[in-house]
Design a protein around this motif. Structure first.
Motif, PDB file in Angstrom:
ATOM      1  N   ARG A   1      30.671  32.418  38.119  1.00  0.00           N
ATOM      2  CA  ARG A   1      30.271  33.709  37.540  1.00  0.00           C
ATOM      3  C   ARG A   1      30.974  34.820  38.295  1.00  0.00           C
ATOM      4  NH1 ARG A   1      27.248  36.031  33.991  1.00  0.00           N
ATOM      5  NH2 ARG A   1      26.365  34.027  33.335  1.00  0.00           N
ATOM      6  N   LEU A   2      31.678  35.639  37.516  1.00  0.00           N
ATOM      7  CA  LEU A   2      32.423  36.774  38.055  1.00  0.00           C
ATOM      8  C   LEU A   2      31.650  38.053  37.775  1.00  0.00           C
ATOM      9  CD1 LEU A   2      35.226  37.732  39.238  1.00  0.00           C
ATOM     10  CD2 LEU A   2      35.930  38.045  36.863  1.00  0.00           C
TER      11      LEU A   2
ATOM     12  N   THR B   1      29.804  39.088  34.311  1.00  0.00           N
ATOM     13  CA  THR B   1      28.765  40.118  34.298  1.00  0.00           C
ATOM     14  C   THR B   1      29.394  41.405  34.800  1.00  0.00           C
ATOM     15  OG1 THR B   1      27.049  38.485  34.780  1.00  0.00           O
ATOM     16  CG2 THR B   1      26.499  40.784  35.188  1.00  0.00           C
ATOM     17  N   ALA B   2      28.973  42.524  34.257  1.00  0.00           N
ATOM     18  CA  ALA B   2      29.550  43.800  34.688  1.00  0.00           C
ATOM     19  C   ALA B   2      28.458  44.841  34.845  1.00  0.00           C
ATOM     20  CB  ALA B   2      30.588  44.288  33.695  1.00  0.00           C
ATOM     21  N   THR B   3      28.699  45.745  35.744  1.00  0.00           N
ATOM     22  CA  THR B   3      27.874  46.944  35.833  1.00  0.00           C
ATOM     23  C   THR B   3      28.773  48.141  35.593  1.00  0.00           C
ATOM     24  OG1 THR B   3      26.353  48.230  37.223  1.00  0.00           O
ATOM     25  CG2 THR B   3      28.150  47.103  38.348  1.00  0.00           C
ATOM     26  N   THR B   4      28.330  49.038  34.721  1.00  0.00           N
ATOM     27  CA  THR B   4      29.161  50.156  34.294  1.00  0.00           C
ATOM     28  C   THR B   4      28.273  51.302  33.844  1.00  0.00           C
ATOM     29  OG1 THR B   4      30.825  50.848  32.669  1.00  0.00           O
ATOM     30  CG2 THR B   4      29.314  49.107  31.996  1.00  0.00           C
TER      31      THR B   4
ATOM     32  N   THR C   1      21.287  43.010  40.510  1.00  0.00           N
ATOM     33  CA  THR C   1      21.301  41.720  39.828  1.00  0.00           C
ATOM     34  C   THR C   1      22.689  41.105  39.854  1.00  0.00           C
ATOM     35  OG1 THR C   1      19.485  42.413  38.383  1.00  0.00           O
ATOM     36  CG2 THR C   1      20.823  40.564  37.634  1.00  0.00           C
ATOM     37  N   LEU C   2      23.704  41.926  39.623  1.00  0.00           N
ATOM     38  CA  LEU C   2      25.076  41.419  39.655  1.00  0.00           C
ATOM     39  C   LEU C   2      25.401  40.814  41.017  1.00  0.00           C
ATOM     40  CD1 LEU C   2      28.234  43.053  38.211  1.00  0.00           C
ATOM     41  CD2 LEU C   2      28.217  42.448  40.624  1.00  0.00           C
TER      42      LEU C   2
ATOM     43  N   MET D   1      24.105  39.641  48.301  1.00  0.00           N
ATOM     44  CA  MET D   1      25.072  38.757  47.661  1.00  0.00           C
ATOM     45  C   MET D   1      24.730  37.298  47.933  1.00  0.00           C
ATOM     46  SD  MET D   1      28.644  40.846  48.338  1.00  0.00           S
ATOM     47  CE  MET D   1      29.643  39.612  47.507  1.00  0.00           C
ATOM     48  N   LYS D   2      25.123  36.435  46.996  1.00  0.00           N
ATOM     49  CA  LYS D   2      24.857  35.008  47.133  1.00  0.00           C
ATOM     50  C   LYS D   2      25.513  34.450  48.402  1.00  0.00           C
ATOM     51  CE  LYS D   2      25.270  32.266  43.612  1.00  0.00           C
ATOM     52  NZ  LYS D   2      25.769  31.582  42.382  1.00  0.00           N
TER      53      LYS D   2
END
Length: 330
Positions: free
Chosen positions: A148-149, A173-176, A193-194, A223-224
């Motif tokens: 997952r990017l 997934t993106a945040t914008t 969440t990202l 972060m993971k």
């Protein structure tokens, strides 16, 4: 009896592609700064009609260059141009958006693959200790496919990264700021969440007051475990000290950094000590081809201004009224 008027001067903080210089030569005198430093730019750009920007402009330049019509960014990011001071002085600001986005996206993919396949360690140990030492790292490499990017910022660069990610079978997934305009197949998420769900986080956002320090100590910690961080935006988007600390404690799997809080990067920076960190000198968007595209785009905007038109990619329209006062015929 007066002689012929001297040609206008286009001043560049750095060299640009020869094809771009050819476009400018018929209409203006082209001058390159002796050094892309604050001192040289202030000393040498005072008679410029247009400045092509590849290095930070001192804010006081706009009071020291009475003929200056426009500052044209050689590329997209505007953080090198003090827009408020330019606008106050009636100087137009333009840029050349999108032309190097595919180049940056290619760099992102290269960096991710190099991190996942432990390229730095393989290359070092193969050269220094032989075949089997280099090959031993292969067992600890990882596939890119199926991961997952997370893309922070879905402007031209973010969209180019997404297009390339599709070929690797990545979930994106993106945040914008404009989630309603995301491309098909891209999930929208808030930043927290990202960060919590992405195997690879790519920073593509511009540097603004809102994004300065965006990837803070607390957010890096979210972060993971084992995730990768790739920064092709601006160094100040990331808390660099916190990132170094997190790399030391092994929480992240690695990082690829093209931009830094202070540039050039200090040769004594702890970032040089990590095998799982790829460092490049703010070159993600630079290739022979992209330099030509950016240079020719900047040249077109400069010539457009000298011909009396407004830039096609005008970024401070509020400066136009003052600009018209200064240059009534243009």
């Amino acid at each position: 009896m007066t002689g012929p008027a001297s040609p206008p001067t286009i001043f560049s903080t750095n060299d640009i592609h020869p094809r771009a210089v050819e476009h400018l030569a018929s209409a203006a005198e082209f001058v390159v700064a002796s050094s892309p430093t604050r001192e040289a730019i202030l000393a040498e750009a005072g008679s410029a009609d247009v400045i092509i920007v590849r290095a930070p402009l001192p804010p006081e330049l706009f009071d020291a260059a009475p003929r200056l019509r426009a500052a044209v960014r050689h590329g997209a990011g505007l953080d090198m141009i003090p827009i408020e001071e330019a606008t106050r002085a009636g100087v137009l600001v333009a840029n050349v958006p999108a032309v190097n986005a595919p180049t940056v996206a290619e760099h992102v993919v290269m960096a991710i693959l190099a991190l996942l396949r432990r390229f730095r360690m393989v290359d070092r140990d193969l050269r220094g200790d032989g075949w089997f030492a280099g090959r031993s790292h292969a067992d600890h490499g990882h596939d890119l496919s199926g991961r997952r990017l997370g893309i922070v910022g879905m402007g031209n660069v973010g969209r180019a990264v997404h297009r390339m990610a599709q070929g690797f079978g990545l979930s994106v997934t993106a945040t914008t700021r404009t989630p309603g305009n995301l491309p098909d197949g891209v999930a929208s998420a808030d930043l927290e969440t990202l960060l919590e769900t992405s195997d690879v986080v790519v920073l593509c956002c511009p540097l603004t007051p809102q994004t300065r320090g965006l990837i803070s100590r607390e957010r890096i910690a979210r972060m993971k475990p084992g995730a990768l961080l790739v920064n092709v935006s601006r160094g100040a988007v990331v808390d660099e000290a916190a990132l170094i600390e997190t790399l030391r404690n092994g929480h992240l799997g690695g990082a690829a950094l093209d931009v830094f809080s202070d540039q050039p990067l200090d040769p004594q920076s702890p970032l040089f000590s990590f095998d799982n960190v790829i460092l490049t000198p703010h070159m993600a968007g630079i290739t022979e081809e992209s330099m030509q595209r950016m240079g020719e785009g900047a040249a077109r905007e400069a010539l457009r201004v000298l011909s009396g038109e407004l830039p096609e990619n005008l970024r401070n329209p509020e400066a136009v009224a003052r600009y018209r006062e200064r240059f009534p015929a243009g």
